[in-house]
Structures are given as C-alpha cells and as structure tokens.
Design a protein around this motif. Structure first.
Motif, PDB file in Angstrom:
ATOM      1  N   ALA A 113      17.357 -29.342  18.062  1.00  0.00           N
ATOM      2  CA  ALA A 113      17.376 -30.142  19.294  1.00  0.00           C
ATOM      3  C   ALA A 113      16.891 -31.568  19.026  1.00  0.00           C
ATOM      4  CB  ALA A 113      16.521 -29.479  20.368  1.00  0.00           C
ATOM      5  N   VAL A 114      15.893 -31.709  18.142  1.00  0.00           N
ATOM      6  CA  VAL A 114      15.405 -33.041  17.785  1.00  0.00           C
ATOM      7  C   VAL A 114      16.513 -33.848  17.113  1.00  0.00           C
ATOM      8  CG1 VAL A 114      13.785 -34.313  16.331  1.00  0.00           C
ATOM      9  CG2 VAL A 114      12.999 -32.315  17.602  1.00  0.00           C
ATOM     10  N   LEU A 115      17.278 -33.200  16.238  1.00  0.00           N
ATOM     11  CA  LEU A 115      18.388 -33.892  15.579  1.00  0.00           C
ATOM     12  C   LEU A 115      19.416 -34.355  16.603  1.00  0.00           C
ATOM     13  CD1 LEU A 115      19.015 -31.600  12.461  1.00  0.00           C
ATOM     14  CD2 LEU A 115      17.622 -33.665  12.609  1.00  0.00           C
ATOM     15  N   ARG A 116      19.756 -33.476  17.531  1.00  0.00           N
ATOM     16  CA  ARG A 116      20.741 -33.850  18.553  1.00  0.00           C
ATOM     17  C   ARG A 116      20.225 -34.990  19.428  1.00  0.00           C
ATOM     18  NH1 ARG A 116      21.576 -28.114  18.581  1.00  0.00           N
ATOM     19  NH2 ARG A 116      20.063 -27.865  20.266  1.00  0.00           N
ATOM     20  N   GLN A 117      18.928 -34.958  19.731  1.00  0.00           N
ATOM     21  CA  GLN A 117      18.351 -36.005  20.563  1.00  0.00           C
ATOM     22  C   GLN A 117      18.382 -37.344  19.839  1.00  0.00           C
ATOM     23  OE1 GLN A 117      14.148 -35.589  21.481  1.00  0.00           O
ATOM     24  NE2 GLN A 117      14.426 -36.575  23.473  1.00  0.00           N
ATOM     25  N   ALA A 118      18.058 -37.331  18.532  1.00  0.00           N
ATOM     26  CA  ALA A 118      18.101 -38.563  17.751  1.00  0.00           C
ATOM     27  C   ALA A 118      19.509 -39.141  17.739  1.00  0.00           C
ATOM     28  CB  ALA A 118      17.618 -38.295  16.329  1.00  0.00           C
ATOM     29  N   ALA A 119      20.504 -38.269  17.546  1.00  0.00           N
ATOM     30  CA  ALA A 119      21.892 -38.728  17.537  1.00  0.00           C
ATOM     31  C   ALA A 119      22.294 -39.275  18.900  1.00  0.00           C
ATOM     32  CB  ALA A 119      22.808 -37.580  17.129  1.00  0.00           C
ATOM     33  N   ALA A 120      21.841 -38.624  19.966  1.00  0.00           N
ATOM     34  CA  ALA A 120      22.185 -39.064  21.316  1.00  0.00           C
ATOM     35  C   ALA A 120      21.588 -40.425  21.644  1.00  0.00           C
ATOM     36  CB  ALA A 120      21.707 -38.032  22.336  1.00  0.00           C
ATOM     37  N   HIS A 121      20.465 -40.755  21.000  1.00  0.00           N
ATOM     38  CA  HIS A 121      19.814 -42.045  21.231  1.00  0.00           C
ATOM     39  C   HIS A 121      20.292 -43.115  20.261  1.00  0.00           C
ATOM     40  CE1 HIS A 121      17.121 -39.631  23.748  1.00  0.00           C
ATOM     41  NE2 HIS A 121      16.715 -40.763  24.292  1.00  0.00           N
ATOM     42  N   GLY A 122      21.349 -42.819  19.515  1.00  0.00           N
ATOM     43  CA  GLY A 122      21.977 -43.854  18.696  1.00  0.00           C
ATOM     44  C   GLY A 122      21.599 -43.898  17.239  1.00  0.00           C
ATOM     45  N   ALA A 123      20.732 -43.002  16.784  1.00  0.00           N
ATOM     46  CA  ALA A 123      20.355 -43.012  15.372  1.00  0.00           C
ATOM     47  C   ALA A 123      21.483 -42.453  14.515  1.00  0.00           C
ATOM     48  CB  ALA A 123      19.083 -42.195  15.152  1.00  0.00           C
ATOM     49  N   ARG A 124      21.634 -43.002  13.341  1.00  0.00           N
ATOM     50  CA  ARG A 124      22.474 -42.343  12.354  1.00  0.00           C
ATOM     51  C   ARG A 124      21.749 -41.083  11.895  1.00  0.00           C
ATOM     52  NH1 ARG A 124      23.861 -47.554   8.485  1.00  0.00           N
ATOM     53  NH2 ARG A 124      25.776 -48.229   9.535  1.00  0.00           N
ATOM     54  N   VAL A 125      22.497 -40.009  11.725  1.00  0.00           N
ATOM     55  CA  VAL A 125      21.906 -38.754  11.268  1.00  0.00           C
ATOM     56  C   VAL A 125      22.672 -38.303  10.039  1.00  0.00           C
ATOM     57  CG1 VAL A 125      21.354 -36.367  11.845  1.00  0.00           C
ATOM     58  CG2 VAL A 125      21.228 -38.138  13.613  1.00  0.00           C
ATOM     59  N   GLY A 126      21.935 -37.928   8.990  1.00  0.00           N
ATOM     60  CA  GLY A 126      22.591 -37.527   7.758  1.00  0.00           C
ATOM     61  C   GLY A 126      21.886 -36.367   7.090  1.00  0.00           C
ATOM     62  N   GLY A 127      22.530 -35.813   6.076  1.00  0.00           N
ATOM     63  CA  GLY A 127      21.947 -34.701   5.337  1.00  0.00           C
ATOM     64  C   GLY A 127      22.447 -34.680   3.914  1.00  0.00           C
ATOM     65  N   LEU A 128      21.561 -34.314   3.005  1.00  0.00           N
ATOM     66  CA  LEU A 128      21.893 -34.263   1.588  1.00  0.00           C
ATOM     67  C   LEU A 128      21.677 -32.868   1.024  1.00  0.00           C
ATOM     68  CD1 LEU A 128      20.216 -37.607   0.429  1.00  0.00           C
ATOM     69  CD2 LEU A 128      22.672 -37.155   0.543  1.00  0.00           C
ATOM     70  N   ASP A 129      22.464 -32.534   0.001  1.00  0.00           N
ATOM     71  CA  ASP A 129      22.395 -31.251  -0.694  1.00  0.00           C
ATOM     72  C   ASP A 129      22.905 -30.148   0.232  1.00  0.00           C
ATOM     73  OD1 ASP A 129      21.828 -29.113  -2.423  1.00  0.00           O
ATOM     74  OD2 ASP A 129      20.005 -30.051  -3.158  1.00  0.00           O
ATOM     75  N   THR A 130      22.052 -29.245   0.698  1.00  0.00           N
ATOM     76  CA  THR A 130      22.498 -28.195   1.621  1.00  0.00           C
ATOM     77  C   THR A 130      22.239 -28.548   3.080  1.00  0.00           C
ATOM     78  OG1 THR A 130      20.377 -27.024   1.503  1.00  0.00           O
ATOM     79  CG2 THR A 130      22.049 -26.423  -0.127  1.00  0.00           C
ATOM     80  N   ALA A 131      21.669 -29.710   3.350  1.00  0.00           N
ATOM     81  CA  ALA A 131      21.332 -30.082   4.723  1.00  0.00           C
ATOM     82  C   ALA A 131      22.533 -30.166   5.658  1.00  0.00           C
ATOM     83  CB  ALA A 131      20.575 -31.413   4.735  1.00  0.00           C
ATOM     84  N   PRO A 132      23.765 -30.420   5.173  1.00  0.00           N
ATOM     85  CA  PRO A 132      24.898 -30.377   6.107  1.00  0.00           C
ATOM     86  C   PRO A 132      25.023 -29.061   6.877  1.00  0.00           C
ATOM     87  CG  PRO A 132      25.570 -31.549   4.152  1.00  0.00           C
ATOM     88  CD  PRO A 132      24.181 -31.020   3.884  1.00  0.00           C
TER      89      PRO A 132
END
Length: 347
Positions: A113-132
């Motif tokens: 939910a924190v990730l979705r909230q960050a994305a909703a507020h305009g932050a770029r969101v990314g993940g490396l290795d297995t994080a996708p």
C-alpha cells in the motif's frame, strides 16, 4: 537541465564528496531494503549518485528504509542500518526496492500500500533484482515492460503472463524503473544522470567508476560468447533446442535428428563437456526451471511441473528431491508466506 550547465571537469573535486540529506539535493532517492537483499545491487545503485555529487554540487541525496525501521541483513550476512521505516518516510522523487532471495517472505499488504501511495503522489517507483515481483503484486507494473534477474524470469512469466518481460538489463520508463540487479544499477543511474544533466556528466561518472557502458545486445552477445566459447558447435545447438523446449520435453533421438548427430556421438560430446548425458543435462535444465518458478512465484507444484514438461507428478517429485535435496513443496513454501494451505501443491 541543459548539458552546457554541467562543466566537463577532467577530474572530480578532491575534497570529501557531499552527501546531502534528503530534501537538500536536487533529487532524493529512497531505497527500501528487503531482507536478504543484494549488497552489490545497493552499491551499484548509489555509487553513481555519490560520484555525480563530486562534480560540483549536491545533485543527489538518498535514504535507506526498511519495513520496520530496524537494520536489515543482506544476502551476504552483513547488517545494514537504515534511516527510517518505509511507512514513515517521504518517498522522495524515486522509491527503489531492492530484494534478492525470498523477495515476498516479509512483505505485507501494508508495505504494498505504501508503494501504491508513493506512485499515486507522483514518485517514480522502481525495483531491482527480484523486486519487480513486489511491484507487480502491488499492481504497479500493468502495461509496463519489466526487466528483472534472469533466474526469476520463468517464475515471473508464469505468474504474470500479461506483463511483458524485457530482455534488457534495465527498463527506464517515465514512472517505473526495473532492472536485473548488480551492475545494471550503474547503467540505470547513468541513464538517469544523462537524461537530466546530459551525457558529459554521465560519461564522467562512468569513467570515475571505471565502468564502460555497453548496449544490451552487446552485453548479451559477450555473455553468450564467453559461455559457449569452448563447446562444440553441435553441443551449443543441442542446448539451444533444449532451452527452447523446456515446457514440452523432446525425446533425445529427436534432438539428435535436429542437430544432425548420432545419439552415441552426442552422448560422448555431452559427457566430455558436462560429465552428463544429454538426457541428464536436459532433465537438470527442466528441474532448474521448475525450481525458479516454485521459489519466485505462487504457482502450485503441479503447475510448475507441467510448465517444465513433467506429466507425472511422482516422477517430478523424485527427480526434484534427488537434485535439490528437498521436495518441491518445501521450495514452494519459502518466500510465499501469504498463500493458504489450499494453494500449496503436493510433495
């Protein structure tokens, strides 16, 4: 920013490089470290930003986060202190997730939910290795091309068949960044630096890191050439055929026909190269694929077996136990703590 505003200094500033606090630099990167993350991936992500700061001013700041604000142990056993808890810190311009082994073992619905909230507020969101995997399960990779560690590709495709998997080392889109981990983090950050500040600064940072930027095609060709350099051509062709038919195993005589070699001769070549017959090697490839699927996805054991060409579950379980020293259901249980008992496949 215009490229002309970034001078081409032949050497970085000799004094202590600035490490500004979040909010004090032009860009702030938040990095969520998931337990058993790859420390190499973390360093490759941050070092280009640190070096960029040496070339004049405070361009990048970063903060390390964990789910609860406590220190996180990396996959190499080293304990890393963090600056804040994931849900208590402002995401900044970019929120990157770094995970490796058992990516989902400690991730909760609240974390996603924190990730979705960050994305909703305009932050770029990314993940490396297995994080996708974490981003996809949070619903943040729809309509995206995704890059992740090659070992996890089979499991990702099995669980998210509607999401396009890229063969590139990283994908740098407007709002989503994904990558395979390791040195791919350097190239990803160099692309960000080039995008915002021009190639002069990006190339200077690359030189300082003694890192040569290459295209994905060049990297794949070099890796393939190194792996296949000393193998007979007929063995390389046989391996390619096996790799292309992991989901529906071909009979060894059919593989021999396709490569134009007798079974006796192909067996001799495989035994000399790998200490295994073609049949043993092919079985190992399929079992390795099944293990990747079970370790990184939510597939049942029966689904993983069928995806790797095993029609008899008992045969699959025996072969899996012999190769990895544990039943397939044990592998499936690790890193998938959210599944209910009815979702677990038989041993």
């Amino acid at each position: 920013m215009s490229e002309s505003l970034i001078p081409e200094w032949p050497y970085p500033r000799p004094d202590q490089p600035p490490v500004p606090r979040p909010g004090e630099a032009a860009h702030t990167v938040s990095v969520w470290l998931v337990p058993k993350f790859s420390m190499l991936t973390l360093f490759c992500l941050l070092e280009p930003l640190r070096v960029a700061n040496r070339f004049g001013r405070e361009l990048f700041a970063w903060q390390l986060l964990s789910a609860d604000g406590d220190a996180v142990v990396a996959s190499n056993g080293v304990r890393i202190d963090v600056d804040a808890a994931l849900g208590e810190a402002e995401a900044g311009e970019l929120l990157m997730v770094i995970s490796s082994y058992e990516a989902e073992a400690t991730v909760t619905a609240a974390d996603r939910a924190v990730l979705r909230q960050a994305a909703a507020h305009g932050a770029r969101v990314g993940g490396l290795d297995t994080a996708p995997f974490i981003l996809a399960r949070a619903g943040l990779l729809e309509q995206q091309r995704v890059a992740l560690h090659w070992e996890s590709v089979p499991a990702f495709r099995e669980e998210f068949p509607h999401i396009a998997v890229s063969e590139a080392r990283f994908e740098f889109a407007d709002r989503r960044l994904t990558g395979s981990g390791g040195a791919a983090g350097i190239d990803m950050m160099l692309q960000w630096i080039e995008h915002d500040y021009g190639p002069a600064l990006a190339n200077a940072v690359g030189r300082q890191l003694v890192h040569q930027r290459v295209s994905d095609e060049e990297a794949r060709e070099a890796a393939s050439a190194r792996a296949m350099d000393n193998l007979p051509r007929v063995v390389v062709r046989a391996l390619a055929i096996m790799e292309a038919h992991l989901d529906q195993a071909l009979p060894i005589p059919e593989i021999c026909r396709l490569v134009g070699q007798s079974q006796r001769q192909l067996t001799r070549l495989f035994t000399a190269a790998f200490g295994e017959t073609p049949k043993q090697c092919y079985l190992g490839m399929r079992l390795d694929q099944a293990r990747c699927i079970l370790a990184d996805s939510r597939c049942r054991v029966t689904e993983a077996a069928l995806a790797c060409g095993f029609t008899q579950l008992a045969h699959f379980s025996r072969a899996y136990q012999a190769r990895f020293g544990e039943p397939p259901s044990r592998t499936a249980e690790r890193g998938t703590t959210e599944r209910g008992p009815t979702e677990r496949g038989p041993t």
